[in-house]
Write a protein that holds these residues in place. Structure first.
Motif, short mmCIF file in Angstrom:
data_model
loop_
_atom_site.label_atom_id
_atom_site.label_comp_id
_atom_site.label_asym_id
_atom_site.label_seq_id
_atom_site.Cartn_x
_atom_site.Cartn_y
_atom_site.Cartn_z
N ALA A 14 0.82 -1.20 0.00
CA ALA A 14 0.00 0.00 0.00
C ALA A 14 0.85 1.26 0.00
O ALA A 14 0.45 2.30 -0.49
CB ALA A 14 -0.92 0.01 1.22
N PHE A 15 2.09 1.17 0.54
CA PHE A 15 2.97 2.32 0.57
C PHE A 15 3.75 2.49 -0.72
O PHE A 15 4.38 3.51 -0.93
CB PHE A 15 3.97 2.20 1.74
CG PHE A 15 3.57 2.99 2.94
CD1 PHE A 15 3.67 4.36 2.93
CD2 PHE A 15 3.07 2.35 4.06
CE1 PHE A 15 3.30 5.11 4.03
CE2 PHE A 15 2.70 3.08 5.16
CZ PHE A 15 2.82 4.45 5.16
N THR A 16 3.73 1.50 -1.58
CA THR A 16 4.47 1.59 -2.84
C THR A 16 3.58 1.82 -4.03
O THR A 16 4.03 1.91 -5.15
CB THR A 16 5.28 0.30 -3.07
OG1 THR A 16 4.38 -0.81 -3.13
CG2 THR A 16 6.28 0.09 -1.95
N SER A 17 2.29 1.92 -3.78
CA SER A 17 1.35 2.17 -4.87
C SER A 17 0.95 3.64 -4.87
O SER A 17 1.07 4.33 -3.88
CB SER A 17 0.09 1.30 -4.69
OG SER A 17 -0.58 1.65 -3.50
N ILE A 88 -3.56 -8.21 10.96
CA ILE A 88 -4.76 -7.82 10.23
C ILE A 88 -4.50 -6.55 9.42
O ILE A 88 -4.87 -6.44 8.25
CB ILE A 88 -5.94 -7.60 11.19
CG1 ILE A 88 -6.32 -8.91 11.87
CG2 ILE A 88 -7.15 -7.04 10.43
CD1 ILE A 88 -7.40 -8.77 12.93
N SER A 89 -3.84 -5.58 10.05
CA SER A 89 -3.58 -4.31 9.38
C SER A 89 -2.63 -4.45 8.19
O SER A 89 -2.72 -3.70 7.24
CB SER A 89 -3.01 -3.30 10.37
OG SER A 89 -3.99 -2.92 11.32
N VAL A 90 -1.70 -5.41 8.28
CA VAL A 90 -0.79 -5.64 7.17
C VAL A 90 -1.56 -6.00 5.91
O VAL A 90 -1.24 -5.54 4.81
CB VAL A 90 0.22 -6.75 7.52
CG1 VAL A 90 0.97 -7.20 6.27
CG2 VAL A 90 1.21 -6.27 8.57
N PHE A 91 -2.60 -6.82 6.06
CA PHE A 91 -3.38 -7.27 4.92
C PHE A 91 -4.61 -6.40 4.64
O PHE A 91 -5.14 -6.40 3.53
CB PHE A 91 -3.83 -8.72 5.13
CG PHE A 91 -2.68 -9.70 5.22
CD1 PHE A 91 -2.01 -10.09 4.07
CD2 PHE A 91 -2.25 -10.19 6.44
CE1 PHE A 91 -0.95 -10.98 4.13
CE2 PHE A 91 -1.18 -11.07 6.52
CZ PHE A 91 -0.53 -11.47 5.36
N LYS A 92 -5.05 -5.64 5.66
CA LYS A 92 -6.23 -4.79 5.50
C LYS A 92 -5.93 -3.38 6.00
O LYS A 92 -6.51 -2.91 6.99
CB LYS A 92 -7.42 -5.37 6.27
CG LYS A 92 -7.88 -6.73 5.77
CD LYS A 92 -8.53 -6.63 4.39
CE LYS A 92 -9.05 -7.99 3.93
NZ LYS A 92 -9.70 -7.91 2.59
N PRO A 93 -5.01 -2.67 5.34
CA PRO A 93 -4.64 -1.33 5.82
C PRO A 93 -5.79 -0.34 5.82
O PRO A 93 -5.75 0.66 6.54
CB PRO A 93 -3.53 -0.91 4.86
CG PRO A 93 -3.77 -1.71 3.62
CD PRO A 93 -4.28 -3.04 4.11
N GLN A 94 -6.83 -0.61 5.01
CA GLN A 94 -7.96 0.31 4.96
C GLN A 94 -8.74 0.36 6.27
O GLN A 94 -9.53 1.28 6.49
CB GLN A 94 -8.91 -0.06 3.81
CG GLN A 94 -9.55 -1.43 3.91
CD GLN A 94 -8.73 -2.52 3.23
OE1 GLN A 94 -7.50 -2.43 3.17
NE2 GLN A 94 -9.41 -3.51 2.69
N TYR A 95 -8.51 -0.62 7.14
CA TYR A 95 -9.18 -0.62 8.45
C TYR A 95 -8.27 -0.08 9.56
O TYR A 95 -8.57 -0.23 10.74
CB TYR A 95 -9.61 -2.05 8.81
CG TYR A 95 -10.59 -2.65 7.83
CD1 TYR A 95 -11.72 -1.95 7.43
CD2 TYR A 95 -10.38 -3.92 7.29
CE1 TYR A 95 -12.62 -2.49 6.52
CE2 TYR A 95 -11.27 -4.47 6.37
CZ TYR A 95 -12.39 -3.75 6.00
OH TYR A 95 -13.27 -4.29 5.10
N TRP A 229 -3.13 6.60 9.57
CA TRP A 229 -3.20 5.68 10.71
C TRP A 229 -2.22 4.52 10.52
O TRP A 229 -1.57 4.08 11.46
CB TRP A 229 -4.62 5.13 10.86
CG TRP A 229 -5.61 6.09 11.40
CD1 TRP A 229 -6.62 6.71 10.72
CD2 TRP A 229 -5.70 6.56 12.75
NE1 TRP A 229 -7.33 7.53 11.57
CE2 TRP A 229 -6.79 7.45 12.82
CE3 TRP A 229 -4.96 6.31 13.92
CZ2 TRP A 229 -7.16 8.09 14.00
CZ3 TRP A 229 -5.34 6.94 15.10
CH2 TRP A 229 -6.42 7.82 15.14
N PHE A 230 -2.14 4.06 9.30
CA PHE A 230 -1.26 2.94 8.98
C PHE A 230 0.20 3.30 9.27
O PHE A 230 0.95 2.55 9.90
CB PHE A 230 -1.45 2.59 7.50
CG PHE A 230 -0.85 1.28 7.07
CD1 PHE A 230 -1.52 0.09 7.32
CD2 PHE A 230 0.36 1.23 6.40
CE1 PHE A 230 -0.98 -1.12 6.89
CE2 PHE A 230 0.90 0.03 5.98
CZ PHE A 230 0.23 -1.15 6.23
N GLY A 231 0.62 4.48 8.79
CA GLY A 231 1.98 4.93 9.01
C GLY A 231 2.27 5.20 10.48
O GLY A 231 3.35 4.88 10.98
#
Length: 257
Positions: A14-17, A88-95, A229-231
Motif C-alpha cells: 500500500a505504501f508503494t502504490s 490484520i492491518s498488514v493485509f487490510k490497511p484500509q481498516y 493511521w497505517f503509518g
C-alpha cells in the motif's frame, strides 16, 4: 534492489502504490479530493493520538500492578492481541483507523505490565528507558529532517538485512531455549550480552529513518487518508521495540553493579 522498512506496516504494498488506479488517473481534474489524501501533519497527529492511548493504557496497568495486581496476564494478553491487530492491518490497511487505536491500547497493556516487572526489580529503570527512547527518536528525526542521514537504497538494504538477522537470531534462540538447555548469548549481563543489546538498539534506531522515509513517500504519492493511521501505527511499533530494548540494556547494566 528496492528494499523497504522491515516494519510490518511500512513494508506494505500500500505504501508503494499510487493513491489512484489507472482509470481514476484519467479523471484527476474532476475526481480527486485532496482533502482525502495522506498528509504529514495528519500522520503526526495520529501518531500523537496513538502515543497517548498507549501511555494511558500502560499507566492503568502500572497503577494496578503496584496496587496488588499480577501484571503477567495483561502483559501477555496485550502482546498477543496487539500482534493479531498488526497482522490484520498488514493485509487490510484500509481498516487502520480502527485497528491502530486498538493496537495502541492493547500494546499499552503489554508495555505497562513489562515496565512494572522491570521497575520492581530495578527501581528507576523505566524513566531512564522512556527518556532514552524519546531522545533517540528526536535525534533521528532531526538527522532525517535536515538530511544529515540520507535513506539510500544501500542504507535500506543494510538495515533490512540486519533487522532480519536479529529477528532470526531471537526466534532461533527462543526455540532452542524452549526445548533444550541452551542459554542464548544475549541472556545475562555479560559484556557480550550488553554488546548485543547495544547493536540491536542501533538497528532499531536506524529503522526509524526507514519509517520516516516511507511515511514521506506515502505523502508524496498522495495515498489515501487511512494510510495516516497505517503509518502512525508502524512508527509506534518501532518505538515500542526500541523502548523494550532499552529496558533490557539498562537491566543488564544495573545487574553488573
Amino acid at each position: 534492489m528496492n528494499s523497504n522498512s522491515k516494519n510490518p506496516f511500512l513494508n506494505n504494498k500500500a505504501f508503494t502504490s499510487t493513491g489512484l488506479s489507472k482509470k481514476e488517473e484519467v479523471h484527476t481534474a474532476t475526481v480527486i479530493d485532496y482533502n482525502q489524501d495522506m498528509t504529514l501533519s495528519g500522520t503526526i497527529n495520529k501518531s500523537f493520538i496513538l502515543f497517548l492511548l498507549l501511555t494511558a493504557s500502560a499507566t492503568i496497568i502500572w497503577w494496578l500492578t503496584f496496587n496488588g495486581m499480577n501484571p503477567v496476564i495483561p502483559a501477555i494478553g496485550g502482546a498477543i492481541v496487539g500482534f493479531v491487530l498488526v497482522l490484520i492491518s498488514v493485509f487490510k490497511p484500509q481498516y487502520s483507523g480502527y485497528l491502530a487505536p486498538g493496537y495502541a491500547i492493547f500494546e499499552g497493556l503489554f508495555i505497562g505490565g513489562i515496565s512494572a516487572i522491570f521497575e520492581t526489580r530495578y527501581p528507576g529503570i523505566v524513566i531512564q528507558a522512556v527518556g532514552a527512547t524519546l531522545v533517540t527518536f528526536l535525534v533521528c528525526l532531526v538527522l532525517y529532517k535536515y538530511k544529515i542521514v540520507k535513506v539510500t537504497e544501500q542504507f535500506k538494504s543494510v538495515v533490512v538485512a540486519a533487522t532480519l538477522a536479529i529477528a532470526t537470531y531471537y526466534l532461533v534462540s527462543w526455540l532452542f531455549s524452549m526445548f533444550t538447555n541452551f542459554v542464548p548469548v544475549h541472556y545475562g549481563n555479560s559484556l557480550m550480552s550488553i554488546g548485543i543489546s547495544v547493536f540491536v538498539i542501533v538497528i532499531a534506531a536506524l529503522n526509524l529513518f526507514l519509517d520516516f522515509d516511507q511515511i514521506e513517500k506515502g505523502v508524496e504519492r498522495k495515498l489515501p487518508r487511512y494510510m495516516e493511521w497505517f503509518g502512525a501505527m508502524g512508527l509506534m511499533i518501532t518505538l515500542v521495540w526500541l523502548y523494550i530494548e532499552f529496558l533490557r540494556l539498562l537491566s543488564k547494566l544495573s545487574g553488573r553493579k
